[in-house]
Design a protein around this motif. Structure first.
Motif, PDB file in Angstrom:
ATOM      1  N   MET A   1     -14.170  19.993  -4.025  1.00 47.70           N
ATOM      2  CA  MET A   1     -14.288  19.336  -5.473  1.00 47.70           C
ATOM      3  C   MET A   1     -15.638  19.335  -5.889  1.00 47.70           C
ATOM      4  O   MET A   1     -16.404  18.779  -7.091  1.00 47.70           O
ATOM      5  CB  MET A   1     -13.755  17.837  -5.631  1.00 47.70           C
ATOM      6  CG  MET A   1     -12.374  17.780  -5.533  1.00 47.70           C
ATOM      7  SD  MET A   1     -11.665  16.183  -5.674  1.00 47.70           S
ATOM      8  CE  MET A   1     -11.825  15.423  -4.006  1.00 47.70           C
TER       9      MET A   1
ATOM     10  N   LEU B   1     -17.882  17.383  -4.848  1.00 50.77           N
ATOM     11  CA  LEU B   1     -18.407  15.888  -5.168  1.00 50.77           C
ATOM     12  C   LEU B   1     -19.977  15.596  -4.424  1.00 50.77           C
ATOM     13  O   LEU B   1     -20.451  14.625  -5.142  1.00 50.77           O
ATOM     14  CB  LEU B   1     -17.441  14.872  -4.085  1.00 50.77           C
ATOM     15  CG  LEU B   1     -16.078  14.370  -4.913  1.00 50.77           C
ATOM     16  CD1 LEU B   1     -15.476  13.604  -3.955  1.00 50.77           C
ATOM     17  CD2 LEU B   1     -16.228  14.377  -6.148  1.00 50.77           C
TER      18      LEU B   1
ATOM     19  N   ARG C   1     -17.362   3.527   0.787  1.00 50.34           N
ATOM     20  CA  ARG C   1     -17.636   4.326  -0.307  1.00 50.34           C
ATOM     21  C   ARG C   1     -18.825   5.201   0.033  1.00 50.34           C
ATOM     22  O   ARG C   1     -19.069   6.313  -0.078  1.00 50.34           O
ATOM     23  CB  ARG C   1     -17.494   3.861  -1.449  1.00 50.34           C
ATOM     24  CG  ARG C   1     -18.028   4.521  -2.700  1.00 50.34           C
ATOM     25  CD  ARG C   1     -17.862   3.941  -4.132  1.00 50.34           C
ATOM     26  NE  ARG C   1     -17.227   4.537  -5.215  1.00 50.34           N
ATOM     27  CZ  ARG C   1     -16.834   4.117  -6.032  1.00 50.34           C
ATOM     28  NH1 ARG C   1     -16.533   2.702  -6.410  1.00 50.34           N
ATOM     29  NH2 ARG C   1     -16.301   5.020  -7.000  1.00 50.34           N
TER      30      ARG C   1
ATOM     31  N   GLU D   1     -13.587  14.648   0.902  1.00 53.24           N
ATOM     32  CA  GLU D   1     -13.235  14.464  -0.588  1.00 53.24           C
ATOM     33  C   GLU D   1     -12.046  13.995  -0.895  1.00 53.24           C
ATOM     34  O   GLU D   1     -11.936  13.165  -1.857  1.00 53.24           O
ATOM     35  CB  GLU D   1     -13.632  15.777  -1.219  1.00 53.24           C
ATOM     36  CG  GLU D   1     -15.189  16.219  -1.317  1.00 53.24           C
ATOM     37  CD  GLU D   1     -15.429  17.614  -2.054  1.00 53.24           C
ATOM     38  OE1 GLU D   1     -16.520  17.623  -2.337  1.00 53.24           O
ATOM     39  OE2 GLU D   1     -14.350  18.356  -2.158  1.00 53.24           O
ATOM     40  N   ASP D   2     -10.968  14.355  -0.371  1.00 51.19           N
ATOM     41  CA  ASP D   2      -9.560  13.848  -0.602  1.00 51.19           C
ATOM     42  C   ASP D   2      -9.471  12.542  -0.476  1.00 51.19           C
ATOM     43  O   ASP D   2      -8.845  11.582  -1.257  1.00 51.19           O
ATOM     44  CB  ASP D   2      -8.681  14.648   0.136  1.00 51.19           C
ATOM     45  CG  ASP D   2      -8.152  15.933  -0.271  1.00 51.19           C
ATOM     46  OD1 ASP D   2      -8.638  16.527  -1.298  1.00 51.19           O
ATOM     47  OD2 ASP D   2      -7.813  16.814   0.515  1.00 51.19           O
TER      48      ASP D   2
ATOM     49  N   TYR E   1     -12.138  10.282  -0.322  1.00 54.92           N
ATOM     50  CA  TYR E   1     -13.027   9.584  -1.631  1.00 54.92           C
ATOM     51  C   TYR E   1     -12.139   9.624  -2.944  1.00 54.92           C
ATOM     52  O   TYR E   1     -11.954   8.598  -3.340  1.00 54.92           O
ATOM     53  CB  TYR E   1     -14.249  10.404  -1.751  1.00 54.92           C
ATOM     54  CG  TYR E   1     -15.031   9.689  -2.652  1.00 54.92           C
ATOM     55  CD1 TYR E   1     -16.165   8.859  -2.139  1.00 54.92           C
ATOM     56  CD2 TYR E   1     -14.931   9.629  -4.042  1.00 54.92           C
ATOM     57  CE1 TYR E   1     -17.057   8.233  -2.767  1.00 54.92           C
ATOM     58  CE2 TYR E   1     -16.061   9.226  -4.906  1.00 54.92           C
ATOM     59  CZ  TYR E   1     -16.730   8.291  -4.013  1.00 54.92           C
ATOM     60  OH  TYR E   1     -17.819   7.624  -5.180  1.00 54.92           O
ATOM     61  N   GLU E   2     -11.479  10.656  -3.276  1.00 53.44           N
ATOM     62  CA  GLU E   2     -10.666  10.834  -4.308  1.00 53.44           C
ATOM     63  C   GLU E   2      -9.667   9.655  -4.308  1.00 53.44           C
ATOM     64  O   GLU E   2      -9.174   8.963  -5.170  1.00 53.44           O
ATOM     65  CB  GLU E   2     -10.020  12.128  -4.543  1.00 53.44           C
ATOM     66  CG  GLU E   2      -9.224  12.111  -6.055  1.00 53.44           C
ATOM     67  CD  GLU E   2      -8.545  13.490  -6.121  1.00 53.44           C
ATOM     68  OE1 GLU E   2      -8.516  13.903  -7.083  1.00 53.44           O
ATOM     69  OE2 GLU E   2      -8.211  14.145  -5.019  1.00 53.44           O
ATOM     70  N   GLU E   3      -8.784   9.719  -3.207  1.00 54.95           N
ATOM     71  CA  GLU E   3      -7.570   8.840  -2.994  1.00 54.95           C
ATOM     72  C   GLU E   3      -8.053   7.208  -3.136  1.00 54.95           C
ATOM     73  O   GLU E   3      -7.387   6.469  -3.695  1.00 54.95           O
ATOM     74  CB  GLU E   3      -7.013   9.012  -1.681  1.00 54.95           C
ATOM     75  CG  GLU E   3      -5.824   8.049  -1.132  1.00 54.95           C
ATOM     76  CD  GLU E   3      -5.364   8.133   0.084  1.00 54.95           C
ATOM     77  OE1 GLU E   3      -4.698   7.291   0.553  1.00 54.95           O
ATOM     78  OE2 GLU E   3      -5.827   9.273   0.695  1.00 54.95           O
TER      79      GLU E   3
ATOM     80  N   MET F   1     -11.474   7.153  -6.790  1.00 60.76           N
ATOM     81  CA  MET F   1     -11.637   7.872  -8.206  1.00 60.76           C
ATOM     82  C   MET F   1     -10.083   7.494  -8.731  1.00 60.76           C
ATOM     83  O   MET F   1      -9.178   7.783  -8.219  1.00 60.76           O
ATOM     84  CB  MET F   1     -11.712   9.242  -7.886  1.00 60.76           C
ATOM     85  CG  MET F   1     -13.062   9.483  -7.450  1.00 60.76           C
ATOM     86  SD  MET F   1     -13.089  11.560  -7.078  1.00 60.76           S
ATOM     87  CE  MET F   1     -13.425  12.048  -8.579  1.00 60.76           C
TER      88      MET F   1
ATOM     89  N   GLU G   1      -7.395   7.604 -11.921  1.00 62.82           N
ATOM     90  CA  GLU G   1      -6.967   8.351 -13.060  1.00 62.82           C
ATOM     91  C   GLU G   1      -6.988   7.423 -14.340  1.00 62.82           C
ATOM     92  O   GLU G   1      -6.491   6.454 -14.397  1.00 62.82           O
ATOM     93  CB  GLU G   1      -5.608   8.938 -12.882  1.00 62.82           C
ATOM     94  CG  GLU G   1      -5.663  10.148 -11.747  1.00 62.82           C
ATOM     95  CD  GLU G   1      -4.400  10.805 -11.300  1.00 62.82           C
ATOM     96  OE1 GLU G   1      -3.457  10.650 -12.205  1.00 62.82           O
ATOM     97  OE2 GLU G   1      -4.177  11.304 -10.372  1.00 62.82           O
TER      98      GLU G   1
END
Length: 158
Positions: free
Chosen positions: A81, A83, A99, A147-148, A150-152, A155, A157
């Motif tokens: 991604m 990031l 984080r 990154e996955d 971090y997204e989970e 981040m 939606e």
């Protein structure tokens, strides 16, 4: 992680440089682990440090054997991604949380990817190019995992 131009070194010199880069990455993680108090952050940093040790061991074995097992076995480039371009790059403090530890690890992995990309491009067509392509793929895999994660967790939606 030192800056290298698009040049290729002898097999031994190139692998030694990669070993040094992995050692530096491990030392960065170790220093961060010693600094950070947050349990989750320390665990993320510890896992990343263990990955660096695994890479270093693989490279040292390649140095002994004159080749790396699985070199050139890259099926496809792993996409990330990116990031590292979005997240601020900053030093960790004792109060850093999960984080911040993830962002720190993402930046270190991105630096490793940049190194291996330069080395594989500089050694294109040379026998050791496969080693750097394999290491690049491994670093991309680790970056994607970070990154996955971090997204989970961070981040949302909309």
């Amino acid at each position: 992680m030192s800056e290298q131009g698009a040049v290729c070194y002898t097999f031994e010199a190139a692998v030694e440089m990669a070993i040094q880069m992995e050692e530096e990455g491990f030392r960065h993680y170790l220093a961060a682990i010693r600094k950070v108090k947050h349990k989750g952050a320390r665990e993320i940093l510890k896992e990343a440090a263990l990955d660096e040790l695994e890479h270093k061991h693989s490279l040292e074995q390649a140095l002994l054997e004159g080749e790396m097992e699985g070199a050139g076995a890259l099926d496809r480039q792993i996409s990330t991604m990116n990031l590292g371009y979005v997240l601020a790059k900053k030093e960790l403090s004792p109060n850093s949380d999960t984080r911040e530890a993830l962002a720190y690890a993402i930046h270190l992995e991105k630096g490793s990817m940049d190194f291996y990309k330069r080395m594989s491009q500089g050694c294109a067509g040379a026998p050791m190019a496969g080693i750097f392509e394999k290491m690049l793929a491994d670093e991309a895999k680790h970056l994607q995992q970070l990154e996955d994660l971090y997204e989970e967790h961070f981040m949302t939606e909309n």
